[in-house]
Design a protein around this motif. Structure first.
Motif, short mmCIF file in Angstrom:
data_model
loop_
_atom_site.label_atom_id
_atom_site.label_comp_id
_atom_site.label_asym_id
_atom_site.label_seq_id
_atom_site.Cartn_x
_atom_site.Cartn_y
_atom_site.Cartn_z
N THR A 142 1.01 -0.80 0.25
CA THR A 142 0.20 -0.27 -0.19
C THR A 142 0.61 1.41 -0.19
O THR A 142 0.47 2.62 -0.64
CB THR A 142 -0.85 0.02 1.39
OG1 THR A 142 -1.66 -0.99 1.03
CG2 THR A 142 -1.77 0.72 0.92
N SER A 143 2.01 1.24 0.44
CA SER A 143 2.65 2.08 1.24
C SER A 143 3.87 2.49 -0.65
O SER A 143 3.77 3.67 -0.91
CB SER A 143 3.96 2.05 1.88
OG SER A 143 4.77 3.32 1.60
N ARG A 146 0.35 4.01 -3.05
CA ARG A 146 0.71 5.36 -2.29
C ARG A 146 1.33 6.39 -3.08
O ARG A 146 1.19 7.33 -3.65
CB ARG A 146 0.15 5.77 -1.05
CG ARG A 146 -0.28 6.63 -0.19
CD ARG A 146 0.23 6.97 1.32
NE ARG A 146 -1.55 6.37 1.34
CZ ARG A 146 -1.32 5.52 2.80
NH1 ARG A 146 -0.01 4.63 2.53
NH2 ARG A 146 -1.80 5.12 3.00
N LEU A 178 -6.32 6.25 1.34
CA LEU A 178 -7.16 5.73 0.20
C LEU A 178 -8.09 6.11 -0.01
O LEU A 178 -8.19 6.79 -1.30
CB LEU A 178 -6.41 4.11 -0.06
CG LEU A 178 -5.34 3.87 0.21
CD1 LEU A 178 -5.60 2.13 -0.45
CD2 LEU A 178 -4.43 4.39 -0.96
#
Length: 258
Positions: A142-143, A146, A178
């Motif tokens: 996710t990082s 992102r 998000l």
């Protein structure tokens, strides 16, 4: 014939309680006997899901996958620009939609390759090797995603959706949820795609205006200017190597802060 609809309604009214009763009896019998295919067991090694639940989770993820491809990658900008380019050329359904979608998909994979490679090297591969737990692997992936979204999202759109959600401003990029980042990214992608499409439309619009003026001066008002200008637009697009320029501009528009 008149009584047929009434009979069908009566039969449906009778069948509905019977079906509900059958479902209730089946559910009670299943609860009494147990369904090992839908079991969840907890042990020293953690929670274990049965095969049926794993398949259900996989099918659910597959239904969400197209939305993720559209909303978290470069696909939206590419397909909009290609659609505007086809309309500017005036070639109707050439290239066809299947070709444009395939080209947009492959170009999306090309643009997203560094991001997807980082997700695989730093999150997916360690998780498959058993050196990284699911939660840290998901957080790492996710990082990375992102970072790509933030790098290609305008600050104005991000500020707009943060104000609408009432959660901003944010101190660091990791604090941006998000739920705020995704609509901001999509809005920014739409704006950029239409800007690129406007620049692509201008030279073809000039050709249409010149051809229309020439036809009016010659008194050929019954002849369609679009029909006459199409070969000239195709010739111009081929001479300047338009596909390479367009796709190169789309690729180079990513990876830089806005």
């Amino acid at each position: 014939m008149i009584l047929a609809p009434a009979w069908r309604r009566l039969r449906a009214a009778i069948a509905m309680p019977l079906a509900l009763l059958m479902l209730m009896s089946l559910s009670s019998a299943a609860a009494a006997q147990g369904l090992p295919a839908l079991s969840i067991s907890s042990g020293p090694e953690g929670t274990t899901w049965s095969l049926s639940l794993q398949i259900l989770a996989l099918m659910t993820a597959l239904t969400v996958l197209p939305s993720l491809v559209l909303g978290m990658t470069a696909f939206t900008r590419i397909i909009i620009v290609l659609s505007i380019l086809r309309q500017a050329l005036g070639t109707q359904q050439t290239p066809p939609n299947q070709v444009l979608i395939a080209l947009a998909l492959f170009l999306t994979f090309f643009i997203m390759q560094p991001t997807l490679g980082a997700v695989y090297d730093r999150a997916l591969d360690p998780y498959l090797q058993g050196t990284l737990a699911p939660e840290p692997a998901l957080a790492e992936a996710t990082s990375i995603v992102r970072g790509f979204l933030l790098q290609n999202t305008r600050s104005r759109e991000l500020l707009l959706f943060s104000e609408l959600s009432g959660t901003g401003p944010y101190e660091t990029e990791a604090d941006v949820p998000l739920s705020v980042l995704l609509p901001a990214f999509l809005t920014s992608e739409l704006k950029t795609a239409f800007q690129i499409g406007f620049l692509l439309f201008l030279p073809f619009l000039v050709i249409d205006m010149v051809i229309a003026s020439i036809l009016m001066a010659l008194g050929m008002m019954m002849l369609s200017p679009m029909l006459v200008s199409l070969p000239f637009k195709l010739l111009l697009f081929v001479l300047v190597d338009g596909w390479s320029l367009t796709l190169g501009a789309l690729v180079s528009s990513y990876g830089q802060g806005m």
